[in-house]
Scaffold this motif. Sequence first.
Motif, PDB file in Angstrom:
ATOM      1  N   ASN A 146       0.825  -1.211   0.000  1.00 40.50           N
ATOM      2  CA  ASN A 146       0.000   0.000   0.000  1.00 40.50           C
ATOM      3  C   ASN A 146       0.856   1.256   0.000  1.00 40.50           C
ATOM      4  O   ASN A 146       0.515   2.242  -0.650  1.00 40.50           O
ATOM      5  N   MET A 147       1.973   1.229   0.733  1.00 35.60           N
ATOM      6  CA  MET A 147       2.847   2.409   0.779  1.00 35.60           C
ATOM      7  C   MET A 147       3.462   2.694  -0.590  1.00 35.60           C
ATOM      8  O   MET A 147       3.517   3.848  -1.020  1.00 35.60           O
ATOM      9  N   VAL A 148       3.924   1.659  -1.284  1.00 33.17           N
ATOM     10  CA  VAL A 148       4.523   1.842  -2.605  1.00 33.17           C
ATOM     11  C   VAL A 148       3.471   2.333  -3.590  1.00 33.17           C
ATOM     12  O   VAL A 148       3.702   3.268  -4.355  1.00 33.17           O
ATOM     13  N   ARG A 149       2.276   1.738  -3.546  1.00 34.99           N
ATOM     14  CA  ARG A 149       1.212   2.156  -4.477  1.00 34.99           C
ATOM     15  C   ARG A 149       0.767   3.589  -4.192  1.00 34.99           C
ATOM     16  O   ARG A 149       0.493   4.353  -5.119  1.00 34.99           O
ATOM     17  N   ALA A 150       0.683   3.970  -2.911  1.00 42.19           N
ATOM     18  CA  ALA A 150       0.311   5.347  -2.558  1.00 42.19           C
ATOM     19  C   ALA A 150       1.395   6.322  -3.016  1.00 42.19           C
ATOM     20  O   ALA A 150       1.092   7.422  -3.499  1.00 42.19           O
ATOM     21  N   THR A 151       2.660   5.934  -2.892  1.00 43.08           N
ATOM     22  CA  THR A 151       3.766   6.773  -3.344  1.00 43.08           C
ATOM     23  C   THR A 151       3.699   6.964  -4.859  1.00 43.08           C
ATOM     24  O   THR A 151       3.885   8.078  -5.360  1.00 43.08           O
ATOM     25  N   PHE A 152       3.403   5.903  -5.585  1.00 43.48           N
ATOM     26  CA  PHE A 152       3.276   6.013  -7.038  1.00 43.48           C
ATOM     27  C   PHE A 152       2.076   6.874  -7.415  1.00 43.48           C
ATOM     28  O   PHE A 152       2.129   7.633  -8.383  1.00 43.48           O
ATOM     29  N   ASP A 153       0.982   6.786  -6.662  1.00 42.28           N
ATOM     30  CA  ASP A 153      -0.178   7.640  -6.901  1.00 42.28           C
ATOM     31  C   ASP A 153       0.222   9.108  -6.767  1.00 42.28           C
ATOM     32  O   ASP A 153      -0.159   9.942  -7.589  1.00 42.28           O
ATOM     33  N   ALA A 154       1.004   9.415  -5.741  1.00 41.24           N
ATOM     34  CA  ALA A 154       1.462  10.796  -5.535  1.00 41.24           C
ATOM     35  C   ALA A 154       2.393  11.234  -6.666  1.00 41.24           C
ATOM     36  O   ALA A 154       2.270  12.345  -7.186  1.00 41.24           O
ATOM     37  N   LEU A 155       3.331  10.366  -7.065  1.00 37.85           N
ATOM     38  CA  LEU A 155       4.278  10.730  -8.116  1.00 37.85           C
ATOM     39  C   LEU A 155       3.594  10.927  -9.471  1.00 37.85           C
ATOM     40  O   LEU A 155       4.032  11.746 -10.281  1.00 37.85           O
ATOM     41  N   LYS A 156       2.500  10.190  -9.712  1.00 37.76           N
ATOM     42  CA  LYS A 156       1.747  10.371 -10.959  1.00 37.76           C
ATOM     43  C   LYS A 156       1.083  11.742 -11.003  1.00 37.76           C
ATOM     44  O   LYS A 156       0.848  12.282 -12.080  1.00 37.76           O
ATOM     45  N   ASN A 157       0.769  12.312  -9.824  1.00 36.95           N
ATOM     46  CA  ASN A 157       0.129  13.626  -9.762  1.00 36.95           C
ATOM     47  C   ASN A 157       1.137  14.771  -9.847  1.00 36.95           C
ATOM     48  O   ASN A 157       0.740  15.932  -9.849  1.00 36.95           O
ATOM     49  N   GLN A 158       2.420  14.455  -9.879  1.00 36.21           N
ATOM     50  CA  GLN A 158       3.471  15.473  -9.972  1.00 36.21           C
ATOM     51  C   GLN A 158       3.464  16.062 -11.389  1.00 36.21           C
ATOM     52  O   GLN A 158       3.484  15.334 -12.372  1.00 36.21           O
ATOM     53  N   MET A 159       3.403  17.394 -11.471  1.00 33.00           N
ATOM     54  CA  MET A 159       3.360  18.052 -12.777  1.00 33.00           C
ATOM     55  C   MET A 159       4.556  18.980 -12.948  1.00 33.00           C
ATOM     56  O   MET A 159       4.981  19.620 -11.991  1.00 33.00           O
ATOM     57  N   HIS A 160       5.070  19.039 -14.156  1.00 32.78           N
ATOM     58  CA  HIS A 160       6.173  19.945 -14.480  1.00 32.78           C
ATOM     59  C   HIS A 160       5.603  21.356 -14.640  1.00 32.78           C
ATOM     60  O   HIS A 160       4.507  21.519 -15.175  1.00 32.78           O
ATOM     61  N   PRO A 161       6.318  22.380 -14.187  1.00 28.88           N
ATOM     62  CA  PRO A 161       5.822  23.755 -14.324  1.00 28.88           C
ATOM     63  C   PRO A 161       5.507  24.159 -15.770  1.00 28.88           C
ATOM     64  O   PRO A 161       4.633  24.982 -15.990  1.00 28.88           O
ATOM     65  N   LYS A 162       6.189  23.565 -16.753  1.00 30.32           N
ATOM     66  CA  LYS A 162       5.889  23.877 -18.151  1.00 30.32           C
ATOM     67  C   LYS A 162       4.470  23.445 -18.510  1.00 30.32           C
ATOM     68  O   LYS A 162       3.769  24.134 -19.243  1.00 30.32           O
ATOM     69  N   ASP A 163       4.043  22.277 -17.976  1.00 25.98           N
ATOM     70  CA  ASP A 163       2.678  21.808 -18.224  1.00 25.98           C
ATOM     71  C   ASP A 163       1.658  22.729 -17.563  1.00 25.98           C
ATOM     72  O   ASP A 163       0.612  23.030 -18.144  1.00 25.98           O
ATOM     73  N   ILE A 164       1.956  23.172 -16.350  1.00 28.21           N
ATOM     74  CA  ILE A 164       1.055  24.071 -15.631  1.00 28.21           C
ATOM     75  C   ILE A 164       0.958  25.411 -16.352  1.00 28.21           C
ATOM     76  O   ILE A 164      -0.130  25.971 -16.510  1.00 28.21           O
ATOM     77  N   ALA A 165       2.092  25.918 -16.842  1.00 23.71           N
ATOM     78  CA  ALA A 165       2.104  27.177 -17.582  1.00 23.71           C
ATOM     79  C   ALA A 165       1.257  27.060 -18.849  1.00 23.71           C
ATOM     80  O   ALA A 165       0.502  27.974 -19.189  1.00 23.71           O
ATOM     81  N   ALA A 166       1.367  25.915 -19.530  1.00 19.19           N
ATOM     82  CA  ALA A 166       0.586  25.701 -20.752  1.00 19.19           C
ATOM     83  C   ALA A 166      -0.907  25.664 -20.436  1.00 19.19           C
ATOM     84  O   ALA A 166      -1.720  26.222 -21.179  1.00 19.19           O
ATOM     85  N   GLN A 167      -1.285  25.017 -19.335  1.00 20.83           N
ATOM     86  CA  GLN A 167      -2.700  24.954 -18.943  1.00 20.83           C
ATOM     87  C   GLN A 167      -3.249  26.343 -18.630  1.00 20.83           C
ATOM     88  O   GLN A 167      -4.380  26.659 -18.959  1.00 20.83           O
ATOM     89  N   ARG A 168      -2.449  27.165 -17.974  1.00 23.86           N
ATOM     90  CA  ARG A 168      -2.898  28.497 -17.581  1.00 23.86           C
ATOM     91  C   ARG A 168      -2.783  29.510 -18.710  1.00 23.86           C
ATOM     92  O   ARG A 168      -3.322  30.613 -18.604  1.00 23.86           O
ATOM     93  N   GLY A 169      -2.040  29.168 -19.759  1.00 22.02           N
ATOM     94  CA  GLY A 169      -1.838  30.099 -20.854  1.00 22.02           C
ATOM     95  C   GLY A 169      -0.858  31.197 -20.495  1.00 22.02           C
ATOM     96  O   GLY A 169      -0.971  32.335 -20.948  1.00 22.02           O
ATOM     97  N   VAL A 170       0.133  30.853 -19.652  1.00 22.10           N
ATOM     98  CA  VAL A 170       1.144  31.810 -19.189  1.00 22.10           C
ATOM     99  C   VAL A 170       2.496  31.316 -19.670  1.00 22.10           C
ATOM    100  O   VAL A 170       2.707  30.122 -19.846  1.00 22.10           O
ATOM    101  N   LYS A 171       3.433  32.231 -19.876  1.00 19.50           N
ATOM    102  CA  LYS A 171       4.781  31.825 -20.261  1.00 19.50           C
ATOM    103  C   LYS A 171       5.464  31.146 -19.077  1.00 19.50           C
ATOM    104  O   LYS A 171       5.286  31.546 -17.931  1.00 19.50           O
ATOM    105  N   TYR A 172       6.273  30.156 -19.382  1.00 18.20           N
ATOM    106  CA  TYR A 172       7.006  29.413 -18.349  1.00 18.20           C
ATOM    107  C   TYR A 172       7.910  30.338 -17.541  1.00 18.20           C
ATOM    108  O   TYR A 172       7.986  30.243 -16.325  1.00 18.20           O
ATOM    109  N   SER A 173       8.589  31.269 -18.221  1.00 21.69           N
ATOM    110  CA  SER A 173       9.507  32.184 -17.529  1.00 21.69           C
ATOM    111  C   SER A 173       8.752  33.076 -16.534  1.00 21.69           C
ATOM    112  O   SER A 173       9.261  33.375 -15.456  1.00 21.69           O
ATOM    113  N   THR A 174       7.527  33.471 -16.890  1.00 20.22           N
ATOM    114  CA  THR A 174       6.711  34.297 -15.991  1.00 20.22           C
ATOM    115  C   THR A 174       6.351  33.499 -14.741  1.00 20.22           C
ATOM    116  O   THR A 174       6.416  34.007 -13.615  1.00 20.22           O
ATOM    117  N   LEU A 175       5.992  32.228 -14.947  1.00 22.29           N
ATOM    118  CA  LEU A 175       5.638  31.355 -13.822  1.00 22.29           C
ATOM    119  C   LEU A 175       6.839  31.159 -12.897  1.00 22.29           C
ATOM    120  O   LEU A 175       6.707  31.234 -11.674  1.00 22.29           O
TER     121      LEU A 175
END
Length: 187
Positions: A146-175
């Motif tokens: 359960n601990m390993v599966r929960a850790t993998f669940d958390a790591l799957k939710n990890q997002m790169h700031p470039k992806d977040i910037a693209a979702q928000r429609g903001v430049k990566y450098s601004t973010l």
Amino acid sequence: MAQDRGGRNDRNKREEVDSEFVDKLVHINRVAKVVKGGRRFGFAALVVVGDQKGRVGFGHGKAREVPEAIRKATEAAKREMIFVPLRSGRTLHHDVQGRHGAGKVTLRAAPAGTGIIAGGPMRAVFETVGMADVVAKSVGSSNPYNMVRATFDALKNQMHPKDIAAQRGVKYSTLQARRRDLIGTEE
């Protein structure tokens, strides 16, 4: 010199370098089936495999012998790999939570030099993914699966700031500039 009998600590420290992947044995479970002639033992192995550059996977294998169970688990782990974006190749981009069953984990990004502050099964995941600085806490189930599966669940939710910037429609450098203003110059 006395012959090494391979106790519990030796099993947990097992590490192999296989071409590009590092695998860590997290847990071995022994089960017994009572039959007419006595007991038949079976083994289940939980293995975490990673390339220490952001790719990691876990697998579960069952067999009558320990090496065969480990081999099956390693093959399963290589088939089910995920990519985890790392900041500066050493820590998470943001804090994240994960859960599986009754197991809950919280993973927090940490400054350089902190090291891996985590319990056994989570530590194996972080070492194989190539993370150097992270603080983790598990609540609820201490079952390694359960601990390993929960850790993998958390790591799957990890997002790169470039992806977040693209979702928000903001430049990566601004973010990134906003982030530096909020927390200071960490990187």
